[in-house]
Design a protein around this motif. Structure first.
Motif, PDB file in Angstrom:
ATOM      1  N   PRO A   1      41.733  -8.368   3.861  1.00 55.05           N
ATOM      2  CA  PRO A   1      41.072  -9.493   4.551  1.00 55.05           C
ATOM      3  C   PRO A   1      39.686  -9.094   5.041  1.00 55.05           C
ATOM      4  O   PRO A   1      39.467  -7.947   5.421  1.00 55.05           O
ATOM      5  CB  PRO A   1      42.015  -9.803   5.722  1.00 55.05           C
ATOM      6  N   ARG A   2      38.764 -10.039   5.010  1.00 55.57           N
ATOM      7  CA  ARG A   2      37.376  -9.716   5.364  1.00 55.57           C
ATOM      8  C   ARG A   2      37.224  -9.545   6.875  1.00 55.57           C
ATOM      9  O   ARG A   2      37.697 -10.361   7.661  1.00 55.57           O
ATOM     10  CB  ARG A   2      36.435 -10.824   4.882  1.00 55.57           C
TER      11      ARG A   2
ATOM     12  N   ASP B   1      35.263 -12.439   8.752  1.00 57.22           N
ATOM     13  CA  ASP B   1      35.773 -13.801   8.842  1.00 57.22           C
ATOM     14  C   ASP B   1      36.144 -14.270  10.248  1.00 57.22           C
ATOM     15  O   ASP B   1      35.846 -15.413  10.606  1.00 57.22           O
ATOM     16  CB  ASP B   1      36.969 -13.978   7.897  1.00 57.22           C
ATOM     17  N   PRO B   2      36.840 -13.447  11.057  1.00 56.27           N
ATOM     18  CA  PRO B   2      37.247 -13.996  12.371  1.00 56.27           C
ATOM     19  C   PRO B   2      36.078 -14.545  13.185  1.00 56.27           C
ATOM     20  O   PRO B   2      36.173 -15.623  13.769  1.00 56.27           O
ATOM     21  CB  PRO B   2      37.915 -12.789  13.045  1.00 56.27           C
TER      22      PRO B   2
ATOM     23  N   LEU C   1      33.129 -15.592  11.987  1.00 52.57           N
ATOM     24  CA  LEU C   1      32.472 -16.715  11.306  1.00 52.57           C
ATOM     25  C   LEU C   1      33.342 -17.967  11.324  1.00 52.57           C
ATOM     26  O   LEU C   1      32.833 -19.088  11.351  1.00 52.57           O
ATOM     27  CB  LEU C   1      32.133 -16.325   9.863  1.00 52.57           C
ATOM     28  N   LEU C   2      34.657 -17.795  11.312  1.00 50.80           N
ATOM     29  CA  LEU C   2      35.571 -18.950  11.321  1.00 50.80           C
ATOM     30  C   LEU C   2      35.661 -19.601  12.690  1.00 50.80           C
ATOM     31  O   LEU C   2      36.121 -20.736  12.806  1.00 50.80           O
ATOM     32  CB  LEU C   2      36.974 -18.506  10.883  1.00 50.80           C
ATOM     33  N   THR C   3      35.272 -18.870  13.741  1.00 53.60           N
ATOM     34  CA  THR C   3      35.414 -19.407  15.093  1.00 53.60           C
ATOM     35  C   THR C   3      34.066 -19.746  15.721  1.00 53.60           C
ATOM     36  O   THR C   3      33.984 -20.011  16.923  1.00 53.60           O
ATOM     37  CB  THR C   3      36.130 -18.372  15.997  1.00 53.60           C
ATOM     38  N   GLY C   4      33.007 -19.734  14.912  1.00 52.87           N
ATOM     39  CA  GLY C   4      31.688 -20.101  15.430  1.00 52.87           C
ATOM     40  C   GLY C   4      31.053 -19.027  16.289  1.00 52.87           C
ATOM     41  O   GLY C   4      30.179 -19.317  17.102  1.00 52.87           O
ATOM     42  N   ARG C   5      31.502 -17.760  16.116  1.00 53.49           N
ATOM     43  CA  ARG C   5      30.972 -16.673  16.955  1.00 53.49           C
ATOM     44  C   ARG C   5      30.029 -15.754  16.183  1.00 53.49           C
ATOM     45  O   ARG C   5      29.765 -14.633  16.609  1.00 53.49           O
ATOM     46  CB  ARG C   5      32.113 -15.837  17.544  1.00 53.49           C
TER      47      ARG C   5
END
Lengths: 161, 901
Positions: free
Chosen positions: B18-19, B22-23, B25-29
């Motif tokens: 898993p990248r 991502d965490p 970028l997926l949560t707008g942070r």
């Protein structure tokens, strides 16, 4: 320019502020409310990166004025994960399926898919794909997004590799 | 179908990890450039030219200056107080002067004229709207045809040719082509493309006190930008730090800063306040440098069996007014036939100035070679009655043919396009498709199959001064966790993930324990960033080497502390084991705490801490190979193309993360679909841009892109770890694959012209056999050969009429791939012997050669930009000298000059 008071429920918290009549919702959310996860990609409603949820509807915050959100419930991408950090099922599906690269279009995609799937009856794959056709991703070729959509629609992923 | 072969360990290398990006970028942070702000920061907007060409006769700033919230209104004259020299990607000054703001004239629609600084962007745009600029409009030079025949774009230059290489006439090649059994002649017209990263350009600049400049900029490498700004600004009193954590795509656009970013830096230095400029999409589509807009004519000779005999290519690109690199794209020719056995290829290649926005890179800048070559192979196959697969089998370089070298002299050791093609055919049943195609045609449905093969140079290092190796700096922290500071940089590539996989794998620690930092020029070392599909190859190699060194350090210390033999010590999953002694098992943290905090317990001479670094420079080129197959259906009522199936059979060596590799291929293929079917950033006859929003510039949507299938071949490369680059390939191999499928589908109606994009209108012209294109938008008919504006004479083999005076000092300019190279040469003759010295800023070099009449020949070895033998063949006539210089894989360059003494 006239200043207008704005009250909204933003990501579950009450929020008060003020904005000029001409201020777009995306600029207000980013610059005044600190929600920099709202990304501005085209400012003319085509790319979908700035999509936020307003009173249960996925809307393009570049085409809406901040004053129009007065009294509304607004959710941005920052408001989707649980308080303990658990990702929203859409976010989790997108991570599992490698549905993002640069991540700039991602907040809008996440909000649209979350808005359509946060309902008791799962929408069809076709309905989710149709909604996704209003978002532009320049990096991924949509492969992972389509796999995530198949998962969210309750169907097996189409990954062949 | 996934045939990935992970390398030996393969705990993390070769896995779909898993990248790590991502965490956030997926949560707008994430942290993109527009997410940065400083106290007291002000905002910039530009006043831009509404016309393509004209003189500025007056600027009225009085109203704008008086508006509330406006802090500064700058013109070119104001910014001239800060000297800034825009540079190319090679860090050389441009051939023509590039002003930050237009001075006395404008050169394209969108040319920035005035820079406004205000409290916010709304106020800055208000002020921009009340600036009045008076223009005396002139007829613009818009198209390539205009550039060839029209007025000079830059008065003072000799012609609108910004760069040229090769031979404008080639008698040897003509003779070979004339003798060929089959001669195919086609012209491809590639439209102008906007890279269109979802995040537009942007910069935040803050002068930190007197001596420090802090620059947040969306870019392809903060180290590259810092190096660029240090040279472009020439301000030794400033230390420059460049930061870019998250970047929303780039695809070549953000290689270097350009006029607007440099103008904002100059304004921030003048005003002393932090400034932010975020390009809006309108600005991005009219004033961010663009790509492609090329025309190329190719003639290819085949023998009676469809074997390649010779080819000749003539290429032009529209480089706009202020190109980021004014080059003639010699790489198109270097790689034109690189994967094919062809005895002879010659070319002439030119870049042209015009009154349009300048040229920048776009994923696979040389990709036109694959489009024209693969399309013409299919055209030849149809003409010769050979299957498209068979014509490639007869001409491709196979593994059994290697080692060998291309016609241009590039060594080939392990390319596998022929093998990728055979693998493709194991999953793509062509006979079954032909039956389906025939049955469909009976029903009035038109299916087509396209095949294309190619190789791509990746991981380039050491060939040009900016194309360096990559640096990995690794630490086992006192906590036992691992930190890597890399010279790599991601604009979506996921290098925080792939580098962590490599490090965890080689070091022997959990993937979760490795954190990769990049995006700060103050940390790590120089790397040019994502350019030329290089970071996986070079960054991956650096990570492997550094992790190996660090593991050795851990083992040495553990063996000393545990009184064990170092060969018995292993590091697995972040735990240190001693063979046969389970009681001696230690955590990495236990060893690390001692390494940092208890120097007395370290072995003699052991450097405290657990740190290692390695700068890896791979072989000059690492080739990636592929064969793609695509099936389409063309609706003959509407001209719409539906892509039914697409298979990628590629060999990018050992795969670090298959999901990342497939993501790169898919992204490139989607961009290829856009280039073939949808995208066009063109101009009308007055130089007005015709695509200024995403409603006019059509990017592929999810409904335009099919599910891709992948076959990975994974032949390890010669570079550390056996990796090969994969970033650009989809955008190179995709266009010919799709073009060939559409051409196959419509073959009953006639030939599809090689003019992109293949809009429904263009395809209906083929289907209905008539032209529906309006005259205004019709591509100008391409003259097969360019009318030279300022041709230089080429060495003629004819003996001289009278003896020429050769002895003396000569000033000469050679049109090299990196631009015009100036030098002086002192020549002396004795009988038929020629001796001399070349004097250039690279140093002086002696040579010896021969003279016959007025014709001079000599050879010289050079090491810059790469090791080459240059073969000079010149003719002296009176006080002028001219001729050609063979430059190995770079082809032939023209040289002209005159006598100084």
């Amino acid at each position: 320019m006239s200043e207008h008071k704005i009250e909204m429920v933003l990501n579950g918290h009450s929020h008060r502020g003020a904005a000029e009549g001409r201020r777009t919702l995306c600029d207000y959310l980013r610059q005044d409310a600190g929600c920099t996860g709202v990304h501005v990609g085209c400012e003319h409603g085509v790319c979908g990166a700035c999509t936020v949820r307003v009173d249960g509807q996925a809307v393009r915050s570049c085409l809406m004025l901040a004053v129009q959100a007065d009294g509304c419930t607004v959710t941005t991408v920052e408001g989707l994960a649980a308080a303990d950090g658990t990702l929203h099922p859409v976010q989790q599906a997108m991570q599992d399926e490698f549905a993002l690269q640069c991540g700039f279009c991602t907040p809008g995609v996440v909000i649209t898919l979350a808005t359509l799937t946060d309902v008791p009856e799962k929408p069809s794959e076709a309905a989710l794909l149709a909604a996704m056709s209003g978002h532009i991703c320049r990096c991924t070729g949509y492969q992972g997004i389509r796999r995530a959509i198949r998962r969210l629609a309750g169907e097996a992923t189409g990954e062949r590799a | 179908m996934n045939e990935t072969t992970p390398i030996a360990a393969g705990r993390f290398i070769g896995q779909r990890m898993p990248r790590k990006e991502d965490p956030r970028l997926l949560t707008g942070r994430g942290t993109f450039v527009d997410d940065i702000s400083f106290p007291g920061m002000l905002h910039v907007a530009f006043v831009r030219s509404p016309i393509a060409r004209g003189k500025i006769t007056g600027i009225d700033l009085s109203v704008a200056r008086g508006m509330p919230g406006v802090h500064a209104v700058y013109t070119a004259a104001d910014l001239a107080k800060i000297k800034v020299t825009p540079l190319s990607f090679f860090l050389t000054p441009s051939e023509v002067e590039v002003p930050l703001l237009a001075t006395d004239h404008v050169a394209y629609a969108g040319d920035p004229v005035v820079l406004i600084v205000a409290d916010d962007r709304y106020l800055a745009e208000d002020a921009a709207s009340v600036v009045t600029v008076d223009y005396e409009e002139e007829d613009p030079v818009v198209s390539l045809a205009d550039a060839r025949n029209g007025a000079l774009v830059h008065p003072g230059t000799e012609s609108n040719v910004s760069a040229a290489m090769g031979l404008d006439e080639d008698e040897d090649g003509e003779a070979l082509l004339a003798g060929a059994a089959h001669l195919i002649n086609r012209t491809v017209i590639h439209q102008r493309i906007s890279q269109s990263p979802m995040e537009t350009r942007g910069i935040v600049v803050s002068k930190q006190g007197a001596g420090e400049l802090l620059v947040h900029i969306t870019c392809q490498s903060p180290h590259m930008i810092a190096r660029y700004l240090t040279i472009a600004l020439g301000m030794p009193e400033y230390s420059i730090r460049v930061l870019a954590k998250d970047v929303g795509g780039s695809f070549g656009l953000k290689n270097t800063p350009w006029r607007e970013e440099l103008a904002v830096i100059a304004a921030a230095l003048l005003l002393g306040r932090p400034l932010k400029w975020i390009e809006d999409r309108l600005e991005n589509l009219i004033s961010a440098n663009q790509a492609r807009e090329q025309e190329m004519t190719m003639r290819v000779g085949f023998d009676g069996q469809g074997k390649l005999l010779a080819a000749r290519g003539e290429y032009s690109s529209n480089n706009g007014a202020y190109p980021q690199g004014a080059d003639a794209n010699v790489a198109v020719h270097m790689f034109m036939w690189a994967a094919y056995k062809i005895p002879y290829y010659s070319f002439y290649t030119q870049g042209w100035y015009s009154n349009t926005v300048g040229l920048a890179a776009y994923r696979g800048p040389w990709a036109l070679e694959s489009l024209i070559r693969e399309a013409m192979l299919d055209i030849a196959a149809r003409q010769l009655g050979i299957d498209p697969v068979e014509i490639r089998r007869r001409n491709l370089v196979t593994l059994a043919d290697q080692p060998t070298a291309t016609t241009m002299g590039i060594p080939l050791e392990d390319i596998t396009p022929a093998e990728c093609l055979e693998k493709l055919l194991t999953v793509l049943d062509i006979d079954a498709f032909r039956r389906e195609q025939a049955a469909a045609r009976q029903e009035g449905r038109h299916l087509g199959l396209g095949i294309a093969t190619y190789i791509e140079p990746t991981g380039s290092a050491g060939s040009m001064p900016v194309m360096t190796g990559e640096l990995a700096q690794l630490r086992v922290e006192p906590t036992g966790k691992v930190t890597a500071t890399m010279s790599t940089h991601s604009q979506g590539h996921g290098t925080q993930t792939t580098m962590a996989q490599v490090i965890a794998d080689r070091l022997g620690v959990p993937y979760e324990d490795v954190t990769v930092f990049e995006g700060d020029s103050a940390h790590g070392g120089f790397g040019p960033g994502a350019a030329g599909s290089r970071q996986g190859v070079i960054g991956g190699g650096a990570s492997l080497k550094a992790a190996g060194l660090l593991q050795q350090k851990v083992k040495t210390l553990a063996a000393h502390l545990l009184n064990a033999n170092v060969e018995d010590v292993s590091l697995e999953g972040g735990v240190i084991h001693v063979a046969g002694s389970p009681e001696m098992t230690r955590s990495l943290r236990q060893i690390a705490e001692i390494a940092y905090g208890e120097p007395a317990r370290l072995p003699p001479g052991f450097e405290a801490g657990l740190e290692a670094q390695y700068r890896y420079t791979p072989p000059p080129m690492t080739f990636t190979s592929a064969a793609h197959g695509c099936i389409v259906e063309v609706d003959i009522e509407t001209g719409f193309v539906k892509i039914l199936r697409w298979i990628s059979s590629e060999d990018c060596g050992n795969v670090i993360n298959p999901a990342v590799v497939e993501g790169q291929i898919a992204g490139g293929l989607a961009q290829a679909i856009g280039m073939v079917l949808l995208e066009e950033a063109g101009y009308d006859a007055r130089g007005n841009p015709i695509a200024v929003t995403f409603k006019d510039y059509l990017l592929p949507a999810i409904s335009d892109v099919p599910d891709f299938e992948y076959v990975h071949a994974s032949t390890p490369s010669q570079s550390e770890g056996g990796f090969r680059g994969v970033g650009e390939g989809g955008a190179i191999i995709g266009p010919p694959t799709l073009f060939n499928a559409i051409a196959d589908a419509l073959s009953p109606f006639g030939e599809v012209p090689l003019t992109l994009p293949l809009t429904p209108t263009r395809l209906l012209e083929v289907i209905e056999g008539r032209s529906m294109t309006s005259v205004a938008h019709a591509p100008a008919p391409v003259a097969p050969v360019v009318t030279e504006v300022a041709p230089a004479p080429v060495a003629a083999p004819a003996p001289p009429a009278a003896p020429a005076r050769v002895d003396g000092l000569w000033k000469m300019v050679m049109a090299s791939p990196m631009g015009g190279q100036e030098m002086k040469g002192r020549l002396a003759t004795e009988g038929t012997t020629l001796t001399g010295t070349l004097l250039s800023d690279q140093g002086n070099q002696d040579f010896a050669g021969s003279i016959e009449g007025n014709r001079l020949k000599w050879e010289m070895k050079v090491t810059k930009p790469v090791s080459l033998t240059l073969k000079y063949d010149l003719v002296v006539e009176g006080d002028s000298i001219s001729g050609k210089v063979k430059m190995g894989m770079f082809g032939t360059a023209k040289l002209t000059g005159e006598r100084l003494e």
